[in-house]
Design an enzyme around this catalytic site. Sequence first.
Site, short mmCIF file in Angstrom:
data_model
loop_
_atom_site.label_atom_id
_atom_site.label_comp_id
_atom_site.label_asym_id
_atom_site.label_seq_id
_atom_site.Cartn_x
_atom_site.Cartn_y
_atom_site.Cartn_z
N ASP A 1 -66.15 15.97 13.16
CA ASP A 1 -66.00 16.49 14.52
C ASP A 1 -64.61 16.52 14.85
O ASP A 1 -63.84 17.36 16.00
CB ASP A 1 -67.07 16.95 15.71
N HIS B 1 -70.00 13.86 15.49
CA HIS B 1 -70.10 13.49 13.91
C HIS B 1 -68.13 12.95 13.73
O HIS B 1 -67.59 13.39 14.62
CB HIS B 1 -69.78 14.87 12.72
C1 XLS Z 1 -78.71 20.43 11.93
C2 XLS Z 1 -78.71 19.07 12.83
C3 XLS Z 1 -77.52 17.76 12.90
C4 XLS Z 1 -77.31 17.04 14.00
C5 XLS Z 1 -76.65 16.28 13.84
O1 XLS Z 1 -79.26 20.61 11.52
O2 XLS Z 1 -79.05 18.94 14.23
O3 XLS Z 1 -76.50 19.32 14.10
O4 XLS Z 1 -78.06 16.89 14.75
O5 XLS Z 1 -75.96 15.46 11.92
#
Ligand code: XLS
Length: 437
Positions: free
Chosen positions: A104, A101
């Site tokens: 991140d 993301h």
């Molecule tokens: C959350 C999601 C997230 C997605 C990416 O539950 O799994 O981590 O994979 O935004």
Amino acid sequence: MAYFPEVPKQIEYEGPKTKNPLAFRHYNADEKIEGTSMRDLLRFGVAYWHTFRGTGSDPFGPGTAHRPWEGATDNAENAKKRVEVAFEFIEKLGAPFYCFHDRDVAPEGANLKETNRILDEVVKVLKDHQQKTGVKLLWGTANLFSNPRFMHGAATSPNADAFAYAAAQVKKAIEVTHELGGQNYVFWGGREGYQNLYNTDMQRELDHLARFMHLAHDHAKSIGFKGQFLFEPKPKEPTKHQYDFDAAACLNFIGRNGLDGVVKLNIETNHATLAGHTMMHELEYARIHNALGSMDANTGDLLLGWDTDQFPTDIYLTTQCMLVILKQGGLAPGGVNFDAKVRRESFEPVDLFHAHIGGMDAFARGAKIAAAIRKDGVLNNFVKDRYSSYDSGIGQKIEKGEASFADLEKYMLDKGDVEKNKSGRQEMLENLINDYL
Ligand code: XLS
Ligand code: NI
Ligand code: NI
């Protein structure tokens, strides 16, 4: 500088007999399965958020993770240093991909302009490390759920400013994904859902989400980004009703809003089970709609029942996943991204290696088992035979659209009743699968 000094330069394949916990028993990158190397079939990705940003905090207490490289403040300098840590990890592990993301990899600044500037700085470092190591970006995404501005959602927020901010953020995230050669771009619904219809205009929210997706697609086209767009279904958490509940709900939204082929799906194990489905169901449902794009590999805990995002170690599960993935001929341009985190009790850096090694081995094993099952044709032949009444006679007429209700009534009036049914042999087949494990 080595951030994981106890881990060798490269995690090697040592075969099933090894006692070395820092070695693969089944994942052998060059070994072929149905003509494709495991590297290219499985296309493993490391999730930046859990692996390099996870602290082990939970609602009852702060983080426990011991990460000696982390500074006290979340600033651009730290973010850039963390890239070194991440790439040392990914390289040693031998995963070909990673996913992130925007938030991140880079922290927010005082305003959007500043935030974008910091992201650009970090992206330079990411690009550098990608070039040096050959590690590639499987997908990028934007975090549209952590910051309080998205308390009511992003594209589905009742506040148009939140929609606008989300648009600006996704525009930038697609651009940096493009810059880094990302092969997909993921939209997980974050807070795109609602808690209560007393205060929600569902129609407007869904229309806004459709508008948002078309704007995203237009922008991707305008900058020449060819990566695949993916919705990631999840039924709940954080909201009670998420609009992207499961594969079926997503495909309905995609079809109704002219997004067929534009958006495929990134299916996540723990989300499938939260929706009351098996992972195999969700993968197969996506596959038959030509929408199986990628997967987030993890597993939930039946006794806990929330999105625990654990590393997958169950070979039944990985075998079932691989049966579907092999049927499709692989996932490319998607892959198997570990959207999974170590338990808060597993707080040492080396635990990150144990977790990923186990997940990769579980999928490699699942792939071998699934290939063996497919080679023998046992399931395929059984299923084919089960539907053979549609291969000729009245069944063939039904499938070809050559039989009306009146024809079928006449057929049955002549015949009197359904002559015979065949056993589904579920237990026999379950036993048979065990023979391959
Ligand atoms: C959350 C999601 C997230 C997605 C990416 O539950 O799994 O981590 O994979 O935004
Ligand atoms: Ni996910
Ligand atoms: Ni999840």
